[in-house]
Design a protein around this motif. Sequence first.
Motif, PDB file in Angstrom:
ATOM      1  N   ALA A 162      47.630  33.581  54.455  1.00 44.86           N
ATOM      2  CA  ALA A 162      47.077  33.107  53.178  1.00 44.86           C
ATOM      3  C   ALA A 162      45.814  33.858  52.819  1.00 44.86           C
ATOM      4  N   ALA A 163      45.066  34.309  53.842  1.00 41.58           N
ATOM      5  CA  ALA A 163      43.787  34.976  53.618  1.00 41.58           C
ATOM      6  C   ALA A 163      43.924  36.490  53.518  1.00 41.58           C
ATOM      7  N   GLY A 164      45.147  37.002  53.670  1.00 45.83           N
ATOM      8  CA  GLY A 164      45.329  38.447  53.591  1.00 45.83           C
ATOM      9  C   GLY A 164      44.863  39.191  54.828  1.00 45.83           C
ATOM     10  N   LEU A 165      44.711  38.481  55.947  1.00 45.29           N
ATOM     11  CA  LEU A 165      44.335  39.140  57.208  1.00 45.29           C
ATOM     12  C   LEU A 165      45.553  39.730  57.893  1.00 45.29           C
ATOM     13  N   GLU A 166      46.706  39.111  57.627  1.00 48.44           N
ATOM     14  CA  GLU A 166      47.963  39.631  58.159  1.00 48.44           C
ATOM     15  C   GLU A 166      48.976  39.640  57.037  1.00 48.44           C
ATOM     16  N   ARG A 167      49.880  40.612  57.071  1.00 50.01           N
ATOM     17  CA  ARG A 167      50.938  40.652  56.062  1.00 50.01           C
ATOM     18  C   ARG A 167      52.195  39.995  56.624  1.00 50.01           C
ATOM     19  N   PRO A 168      52.798  39.069  55.865  1.00 49.05           N
ATOM     20  CA  PRO A 168      54.000  38.405  56.375  1.00 49.05           C
ATOM     21  C   PRO A 168      55.191  39.359  56.434  1.00 49.05           C
ATOM     22  N   THR A 169      56.159  38.995  57.264  1.00 44.78           N
ATOM     23  CA  THR A 169      57.395  39.776  57.367  1.00 44.78           C
ATOM     24  C   THR A 169      58.181  39.693  56.056  1.00 44.78           C
ATOM     25  N   ALA A 170      58.171  38.516  55.429  1.00 44.29           N
ATOM     26  CA  ALA A 170      58.869  38.338  54.146  1.00 44.29           C
ATOM     27  C   ALA A 170      58.152  37.267  53.345  1.00 44.29           C
ATOM     28  N   GLY A 171      58.408  37.267  52.040  1.00 42.49           N
ATOM     29  CA  GLY A 171      57.789  36.281  51.161  1.00 42.49           C
ATOM     30  C   GLY A 171      56.543  36.851  50.501  1.00 42.49           C
ATOM     31  N   SER A 172      55.914  36.059  49.642  1.00 41.24           N
ATOM     32  CA  SER A 172      54.758  36.571  48.906  1.00 41.24           C
ATOM     33  C   SER A 172      53.538  35.670  49.067  1.00 41.24           C
ATOM     34  N   VAL A 173      52.376  36.315  49.029  1.00 37.81           N
ATOM     35  CA  VAL A 173      51.096  35.618  49.093  1.00 37.81           C
ATOM     36  C   VAL A 173      50.273  36.058  47.887  1.00 37.81           C
ATOM     37  N   THR A 174      49.717  35.099  47.153  1.00 34.20           N
ATOM     38  CA  THR A 174      48.820  35.455  46.049  1.00 34.20           C
ATOM     39  C   THR A 174      47.463  34.782  46.254  1.00 34.20           C
ATOM     40  N   ILE A 175      46.413  35.530  45.904  1.00 30.37           N
ATOM     41  CA  ILE A 175      45.043  34.998  45.914  1.00 30.37           C
ATOM     42  C   ILE A 175      44.454  35.252  44.532  1.00 30.37           C
ATOM     43  N   ALA A 176      43.989  34.182  43.882  1.00 33.20           N
ATOM     44  CA  ALA A 176      43.380  34.280  42.557  1.00 33.20           C
ATOM     45  C   ALA A 176      44.229  35.153  41.617  1.00 33.20           C
ATOM     46  N   GLY A 177      45.538  34.913  41.653  1.00 30.92           N
ATOM     47  CA  GLY A 177      46.432  35.580  40.710  1.00 30.92           C
ATOM     48  C   GLY A 177      46.920  36.957  41.130  1.00 30.92           C
ATOM     49  N   THR A 178      46.407  37.492  42.238  1.00 29.89           N
ATOM     50  CA  THR A 178      46.829  38.817  42.694  1.00 29.89           C
ATOM     51  C   THR A 178      47.855  38.678  43.818  1.00 29.89           C
ATOM     52  N   ASP A 179      49.005  39.351  43.636  1.00 34.29           N
ATOM     53  CA  ASP A 179      50.035  39.370  44.679  1.00 34.29           C
ATOM     54  C   ASP A 179      49.629  40.395  45.736  1.00 34.29           C
ATOM     55  N   LEU A 180      49.363  39.912  46.953  1.00 29.12           N
ATOM     56  CA  LEU A 180      48.841  40.798  47.993  1.00 29.12           C
ATOM     57  C   LEU A 180      49.851  41.856  48.411  1.00 29.12           C
ATOM     58  N   GLY A 181      51.134  41.542  48.226  1.00 29.67           N
ATOM     59  CA  GLY A 181      52.189  42.468  48.650  1.00 29.67           C
ATOM     60  C   GLY A 181      52.103  43.815  47.951  1.00 29.67           C
ATOM     61  N   ALA A 220      42.810  48.300  49.007  1.00 30.57           N
ATOM     62  CA  ALA A 220      42.668  47.297  47.949  1.00 30.57           C
ATOM     63  C   ALA A 220      42.647  45.895  48.544  1.00 30.57           C
ATOM     64  N   LEU A 221      43.445  45.702  49.592  1.00 34.12           N
ATOM     65  CA  LEU A 221      43.495  44.390  50.245  1.00 34.12           C
ATOM     66  C   LEU A 221      42.146  44.076  50.905  1.00 34.12           C
ATOM     67  N   THR A 222      41.556  45.064  51.548  1.00 36.20           N
ATOM     68  CA  THR A 222      40.242  44.889  52.176  1.00 36.20           C
ATOM     69  C   THR A 222      39.201  44.514  51.122  1.00 36.20           C
ATOM     70  N   HIS A 223      39.238  45.193  49.985  1.00 43.29           N
ATOM     71  CA  HIS A 223      38.301  44.882  48.896  1.00 43.29           C
ATOM     72  C   HIS A 223      38.486  43.463  48.409  1.00 43.29           C
ATOM     73  N   LEU A 224      39.745  43.082  48.192  1.00 43.98           N
ATOM     74  CA  LEU A 224      40.012  41.734  47.690  1.00 43.98           C
ATOM     75  C   LEU A 224      39.511  40.696  48.684  1.00 43.98           C
ATOM     76  N   ARG A 225      39.765  40.935  49.978  1.00 43.80           N
ATOM     77  CA  ARG A 225      39.302  40.006  51.009  1.00 43.80           C
ATOM     78  C   ARG A 225      37.794  39.876  50.993  1.00 43.80           C
ATOM     79  N   ARG A 226      37.116  41.006  50.893  1.00 41.47           N
ATOM     80  CA  ARG A 226      35.650  40.982  50.922  1.00 41.47           C
ATOM     81  C   ARG A 226      35.072  40.241  49.732  1.00 41.47           C
ATOM     82  N   GLU A 227      35.741  40.386  48.585  1.00 45.15           N
ATOM     83  CA  GLU A 227      35.140  39.846  47.365  1.00 45.15           C
ATOM     84  C   GLU A 227      35.644  38.460  46.978  1.00 45.15           C
ATOM     85  N   ARG A 228      36.867  38.112  47.353  1.00 41.35           N
ATOM     86  CA  ARG A 228      37.451  36.872  46.854  1.00 41.35           C
ATOM     87  C   ARG A 228      37.681  35.816  47.919  1.00 41.35           C
ATOM     88  N   VAL A 229      37.463  36.190  49.199  1.00 41.16           N
ATOM     89  CA  VAL A 229      37.817  35.282  50.291  1.00 41.16           C
ATOM     90  C   VAL A 229      36.614  35.097  51.210  1.00 41.16           C
TER      91      VAL A 229
END
Length: 231
Positions: A52-71, A77-86
Amino acid sequence: MTAALRDVRMIYGPETRQVLALDDVTVEFPPGTFTAVMGPSGSGKSTLLHCAAGLERPTAGSVTIAGTDLGGLTETALTHLRRERVGFVFQAFNLVSSLTAAQNVALPLRLAGRRPARQEISAALAAVGLADRARHRPSELSGGQQQRVAIARALITRPAVVFADEPTGALDNRSSKQVLDLLRALVDDHGQTVVMVTHDPVAAAFADRVLMLADGRLVDELEDADAASIA
Ligand code: ADP
Ligand code: ADP
């Protein structure tokens, strides 16, 4: 939705001994809610939080944080999003021992390339009741105080969502209550979204709802009154 998982599956390990840590989990964390995640050891709580926090990527399925699909994000970009939004809070506090409380709180801003304002840092420390501890190093603070510094650090970027992994696991009852009151106040007074993994029913009773995991599946969801009654 502040954060959401849709049909998330997580499989660890090589082919011969795979572990299904999350089995098609779908869950949403709406703005201004405090969710506790409970379940037996090995049921997938940490994996759920990490996905949920974008620290690990799931094998399948989708995770979104504040409207952004992490997949769809690159690692950068994921590191930036984590630093700024989580924001993250860990059982072991994870403060940098050589830095003062104020310097620890300023760290996420420095990592984001910003020069923190003194006023901003002191306001964040004041918000967790530690205005007078700015120059103390972690070794000079109690466990409960260290965890409150970690909470101030997690909030300094004003994240969309704060994830806490057993935040009271290393604390005595009194410090635990202070930390839980603080998390509760973030939701009630600031509309923050908090997701907390815990095995402690007393801690879970501070949440608006409690998700129960077993063998990587969401098996139950208790709201308010029910959640309080398990304590
Ligand atoms: P919990 O937080 O509820 O104790 P976890 O999410 O840590 O559960 O683990 C869920 C399952 O996934 C367990 O069977 C665990 O052994 C396995 N697991 C977790 N992380 C890894 C990993 N990095 N490699 C292999 N298996 C893992
Ligand atoms: P203000 O919001 O007026 O700056 P507060 O006392 O509400 O003052 O918060 C002081 C500081 O604590 C904020 O500047 C911020 O760094 C931090 N803070 C407290 N709660 C939150 C929150 N829910 N989200 C983000 N930051 C927070």
